[in-house]
Design a protein around this motif. Structure first.
Motif, PDB file in Angstrom:
ATOM      1  N   LEU A 525     -27.420  72.485 -34.623  1.00 17.85           N
ATOM      2  CA  LEU A 525     -26.310  73.313 -34.150  1.00 17.85           C
ATOM      3  C   LEU A 525     -25.470  73.732 -35.340  1.00 17.85           C
ATOM      4  O   LEU A 525     -25.035  72.883 -36.134  1.00 17.85           O
ATOM      5  CB  LEU A 525     -25.470  72.529 -33.132  1.00 17.85           C
ATOM      6  N   PHE A 526     -25.252  75.062 -35.480  1.00 19.48           N
ATOM      7  CA  PHE A 526     -24.474  75.607 -36.586  1.00 19.48           C
ATOM      8  C   PHE A 526     -23.238  76.320 -36.046  1.00 19.48           C
ATOM      9  O   PHE A 526     -23.215  76.788 -34.896  1.00 19.48           O
ATOM     10  CB  PHE A 526     -25.302  76.608 -37.406  1.00 19.48           C
ATOM     11  N   GLN A 527     -22.213  76.421 -36.932  1.00 24.76           N
ATOM     12  CA  GLN A 527     -20.988  77.154 -36.588  1.00 24.76           C
ATOM     13  C   GLN A 527     -20.516  77.933 -37.811  1.00 24.76           C
ATOM     14  O   GLN A 527     -20.466  77.392 -38.925  1.00 24.76           O
ATOM     15  CB  GLN A 527     -19.892  76.191 -36.141  1.00 24.76           C
ATOM     16  N   GLU A 528     -20.228  79.239 -37.613  1.00 24.17           N
ATOM     17  CA  GLU A 528     -19.651  80.028 -38.700  1.00 24.17           C
ATOM     18  C   GLU A 528     -18.279  79.473 -39.067  1.00 24.17           C
ATOM     19  O   GLU A 528     -17.452  79.199 -38.188  1.00 24.17           O
ATOM     20  CB  GLU A 528     -19.521  81.489 -38.289  1.00 24.17           C
ATOM     21  N   THR A 529     -18.018  79.319 -40.352  1.00 22.20           N
ATOM     22  CA  THR A 529     -16.776  78.694 -40.808  1.00 22.20           C
ATOM     23  C   THR A 529     -15.555  79.509 -40.413  1.00 22.20           C
ATOM     24  O   THR A 529     -14.538  78.957 -39.965  1.00 22.20           O
ATOM     25  CB  THR A 529     -16.806  78.515 -42.334  1.00 22.20           C
ATOM     26  N   GLU A 530     -15.625  80.816 -40.537  1.00 25.73           N
ATOM     27  CA  GLU A 530     -14.446  81.649 -40.301  1.00 25.73           C
ATOM     28  C   GLU A 530     -14.275  82.002 -38.830  1.00 25.73           C
ATOM     29  O   GLU A 530     -13.169  81.915 -38.287  1.00 25.73           O
ATOM     30  CB  GLU A 530     -14.549  82.929 -41.143  1.00 25.73           C
ATOM     31  N   THR A 531     -15.348  82.414 -38.150  1.00 29.03           N
ATOM     32  CA  THR A 531     -15.223  82.908 -36.776  1.00 29.03           C
ATOM     33  C   THR A 531     -15.400  81.814 -35.732  1.00 29.03           C
ATOM     34  O   THR A 531     -14.944  81.968 -34.591  1.00 29.03           O
ATOM     35  CB  THR A 531     -16.271  83.997 -36.514  1.00 29.03           C
ATOM     36  N   GLY A 532     -16.043  80.714 -36.092  1.00 30.29           N
ATOM     37  CA  GLY A 532     -16.285  79.653 -35.123  1.00 30.29           C
ATOM     38  C   GLY A 532     -17.446  79.936 -34.184  1.00 30.29           C
ATOM     39  O   GLY A 532     -17.692  79.158 -33.252  1.00 30.29           O
ATOM     40  N   ARG A 533     -18.161  81.034 -34.387  1.00 32.95           N
ATOM     41  CA  ARG A 533     -19.290  81.344 -33.515  1.00 32.95           C
ATOM     42  C   ARG A 533     -20.433  80.370 -33.770  1.00 32.95           C
ATOM     43  O   ARG A 533     -20.722  80.019 -34.910  1.00 32.95           O
ATOM     44  CB  ARG A 533     -19.750  82.789 -33.730  1.00 32.95           C
ATOM     45  N   LEU A 534     -21.096  79.956 -32.686  1.00 30.72           N
ATOM     46  CA  LEU A 534     -22.139  78.946 -32.744  1.00 30.72           C
ATOM     47  C   LEU A 534     -23.521  79.576 -32.613  1.00 30.72           C
ATOM     48  O   LEU A 534     -23.679  80.660 -32.063  1.00 30.72           O
ATOM     49  CB  LEU A 534     -21.948  77.923 -31.626  1.00 30.72           C
ATOM     50  N   TRP A 535     -24.518  78.859 -33.087  1.00 29.23           N
ATOM     51  CA  TRP A 535     -25.899  79.165 -32.756  1.00 29.23           C
ATOM     52  C   TRP A 535     -26.725  77.889 -32.899  1.00 29.23           C
ATOM     53  O   TRP A 535     -26.305  76.934 -33.566  1.00 29.23           O
ATOM     54  CB  TRP A 535     -26.468  80.289 -33.609  1.00 29.23           C
ATOM     55  N   VAL A 536     -27.866  77.846 -32.264  1.00 33.94           N
ATOM     56  CA  VAL A 536     -28.758  76.707 -32.326  1.00 33.94           C
ATOM     57  C   VAL A 536     -30.125  77.206 -32.767  1.00 33.94           C
ATOM     58  O   VAL A 536     -30.553  78.297 -32.410  1.00 33.94           O
ATOM     59  CB  VAL A 536     -28.840  75.995 -30.955  1.00 33.94           C
ATOM     60  N   GLN A 537     -30.799  76.423 -33.583  1.00 38.47           N
ATOM     61  CA  GLN A 537     -32.103  76.817 -34.091  1.00 38.47           C
ATOM     62  C   GLN A 537     -32.932  75.583 -34.383  1.00 38.47           C
ATOM     63  O   GLN A 537     -32.413  74.461 -34.404  1.00 38.47           O
ATOM     64  CB  GLN A 537     -31.958  77.659 -35.371  1.00 38.47           C
ATOM     65  N   GLN A 538     -34.212  75.790 -34.617  1.00 37.88           N
ATOM     66  CA  GLN A 538     -35.077  74.694 -35.019  1.00 37.88           C
ATOM     67  C   GLN A 538     -34.981  74.505 -36.518  1.00 37.88           C
ATOM     68  O   GLN A 538     -34.958  75.471 -37.289  1.00 37.88           O
ATOM     69  CB  GLN A 538     -36.520  74.995 -34.635  1.00 37.88           C
ATOM     70  N   GLY A 539     -34.977  73.262 -36.947  1.00 34.03           N
ATOM     71  CA  GLY A 539     -34.946  72.989 -38.371  1.00 34.03           C
ATOM     72  C   GLY A 539     -33.541  73.029 -38.932  1.00 34.03           C
ATOM     73  O   GLY A 539     -32.569  73.438 -38.278  1.00 34.03           O
TER      74      GLY A 539
END
Length: 580
Positions: A525-539
């Protein structure tokens, strides 16, 4: 569709096994209790071996459909399983003629069948027109269909103007003035006298009163426009010669198949009226217009006809082999189609069978390409699948009529305490699959297919009904809204906005509901530092679907450690690491 679509669902067995020990998973009964209840039900129910959907409590009864004696209901005789499959006893598999084959990668292409009509090759057509002014005499060609050889005499012309020009030419030869000879010789050519006749005049030094006209090309007379004694002027059409050593076949091709056809492509031909004719041709030209009535375009096929077997107007049966190559495929008879679309019956082992939706591609040679829905090696039913399919549909219909299982949870129940079994978790995973799908579409820059969003939307209402008045309902509602909007957006910034909305809706479930499940599945699980938008990916190598902004990893919390969602450890990462 790209490789990671339905990532969690296609690996359901692995993922569900990985999360079986997660504290977020709850079951409503123990295995012993379930077995006892099943044994009690089986002892009192009887069914028909050929029609397992017929259930009776009479041990001495018979099937009202086929008259067979009833047998006790068994988990191995048509009973529905928890994963939506049915079980069939080994003896019934043989009785029903069930035969399974593996889905495998084979080399084949699509065969396109079309019809066509033989036409003359316009490139082999020659028109003879008069270059002289005078009267036609000694016409050697008398009717259409006569054969003319190159250099053969066609007719003679009596032309006073040409007689005068010949005399002037003979005087120039006598004087020996080379410039004048060349000038008068050119005048004879401009009046239409052919080179062979001029050479004869030069050698014999006698005026040719009836000037001969010879055929400049050979062929069959397709049209004769003059008769003996006609008066002609320069430019008057005399006859049209057509060679049939080569012909065209004009084929009507559906507009949907035109992108697969190219000039130079070999074509297989069959002529019912001429079995000895050549069986091969080559695409010569694809016409740029489409008939609005038939939605077909004309494709011109060049065919050798040196033997003369083909005649204009003859019918041709055409076969084109398109797009050959290795494809994942199954026998065409294994594909079932109904209002739900294409699907197959898969054999899950130990006599269990289940339906599986698939997306098909080209069909040829008795096989059909499978674009999505199967992996190489999976066993599908190729014979007897219709009986299994009707049984699966009946079981599904009965399950929809039954009341949903009771959920012992309320609005204050934490997400990790919801009674979610393996089957329910697999249904919720459809929404995470869509987040993976949108992420890949954005990073690989392709448009999503709305068709692949529908399964998740179809599960939303069932899940919201089952988990009414729980914290899962608003998560699913907002996720469904994002999926509906994504079907319209399909790509670019609009799809990125819906991915952000979908991830915002799923964040509580990912971090509180079943984080161990997704951690063990290899998701990050990742989050953009400035906008806080999330995404999930493999690896672990980040691929930011929103742009090039820096991002940070959100570590999966361990419920056993009592970590809260807000305290999840965030670790800065290089957003460009792993970018292609």
């Amino acid at each position: 569709m790209k490789h990671s679509i339905l990532l969690l669902t296609s690996a359901a067995a692995t993922l569900l096994a990985a999360c079986s020990d997660s504290p977020g998973i709850r079951t409503t009964e123990t295995p012993a209790e379930g077995q006892a209840a099943a044994a009690s039900a089986e002892a009192a129910q009887y069914t028909c071996p050929m029609h397992p959907h017929y259930i009776s409590t009479d041990p001495n009864g018979s099937c009202p459909i086929c008259g067979m004696d009833l047998v006790p209901v068994s988990a191995k005789a048509g009973a529905a399983q928890g994963d939506g499959s049915i079980a069939v006893a080994p003896e019934m598999i043989q009785t029903m003629g069930i035969r399974t084959v593996p889905a495998e990668v084979t080399d084949f292409g699509q065969s396109l069948r079309a019809f066509g009509v033989v036409e003359t090759n316009e490139r082999l057509e020659n028109v003879a027109a008069s270059r002289l002014e005078g009267w036609i005499e000694s016409l050697t060609v008398r009717a259409e269909g006569d054969t003319v050889r190159p250099g053969a005499l066609l007719y003679r012309v009596y032309s006073p103007d040409l007689i005068a020009a010949q005399k002037d030419y003979l005087n120039s030869l006598a004087i020996g003035n080379d410039n004048r000879i060349a000038a008068v010789r050119q005048r004879l050519r401009s009046l239409g006298m052919q080179t062979a006749a001029i050479e004869r005049l030069t050698q014999n030094r006698e005026v040719i009163e009836r000037v001969p006209v010879y055929a400049e090309a050979g062929g069959t007379v397709a049209e004769l426009q003059v008769r003996e004694g006609d008066y002609v002027n320069p430019g008057t059409p005399i006859l049209r010669l057509q060679s049939y050593s080569g012909v065209w076949v004009m084929a009507s091709i559906p507009e949907t198949e035109l992108p697969l056809i190219d000039t130079g492509m070999p074509v297989r031909l069959d002529f019912p009226s001429a079995p000895e004719a050549p069986a091969e041709g080559q695409v010569d030209y694809i016409y740029p217009t489409i008939d609005p009535a038939t939605r077909t375009a004309q494709v011109r096929i060049e065919v050798d006809n040196a033997a003369g077997y083909l005649r204009p107007g003859a019918y041709a049966d055409i076969t084109m082999d398109l797009g050959g190559g290795p494809r994942l495929s199954v026998p065409s008879e294994a594909i079932l189609r109904d209002s739900r679309g294409a699907h197959v019956i898969i054999a899950k082992g130990d006599g269990r069978f289940a339906g599986r939706a698939v997306r098909t591609g080209v069909s040829a040679g008795g096989r059909t390409e499978i674009i999505t829905g199967l992996v190489s090696g999976e066993q599908v039913v190729a014979s007897g699948q219709f009986m299994l399919d009707s049984e699966v549909n009946l079981r599904e219909g009965f399950s929809k009529l039954q009341a949903p299982p009771t959920i012992i949870a309320g609005p204050d129940t934490p997400l990790s305490q919801l009674p979610v079994d393996a089957s329910t978790l697999a249904e919720i995973d459809h929404f995470t699959d869509m987040a993976l799908y949108f992420h890949e579409a954005l990073t690989d820059q392709y448009r999503i297919d709305p068709y692949f969003v529908d399964p998740a939307l179809g599960l939303g209402e069932t899940l919201r009904t089952r988990f009414a008045d729980t914290k899962l309902v608003p998560i699913l509602g907002e996720a469904e809204t994002a999926l509906h909007a994504a079907k319209e957006a399909r790509e670019g910034e609009a799809l990125a906005a819906e991915l952000a909305r979908l991830m915002a809706a799923l964040e509580p479930w990912l971090l509180e509901g079943a984080p161990v499940h997704y951690r063990d599945a290899g998701l990050t699980l990742f989050q953009e530092t400035e906008t806080g938008r999330l995404w999930v990916q493999q690896g672990g190598s980040p691929r930011n679907p929103y742009g090039e902004a820096p991002a940070e990893v959100i570590a999966w919390p361990d419920p056993m450690a009592g970590m809260e969602t807000g305290s999840a450890e965030r670790q800065p990462v290089d957003p460009h690491a792993g970018h292609r």
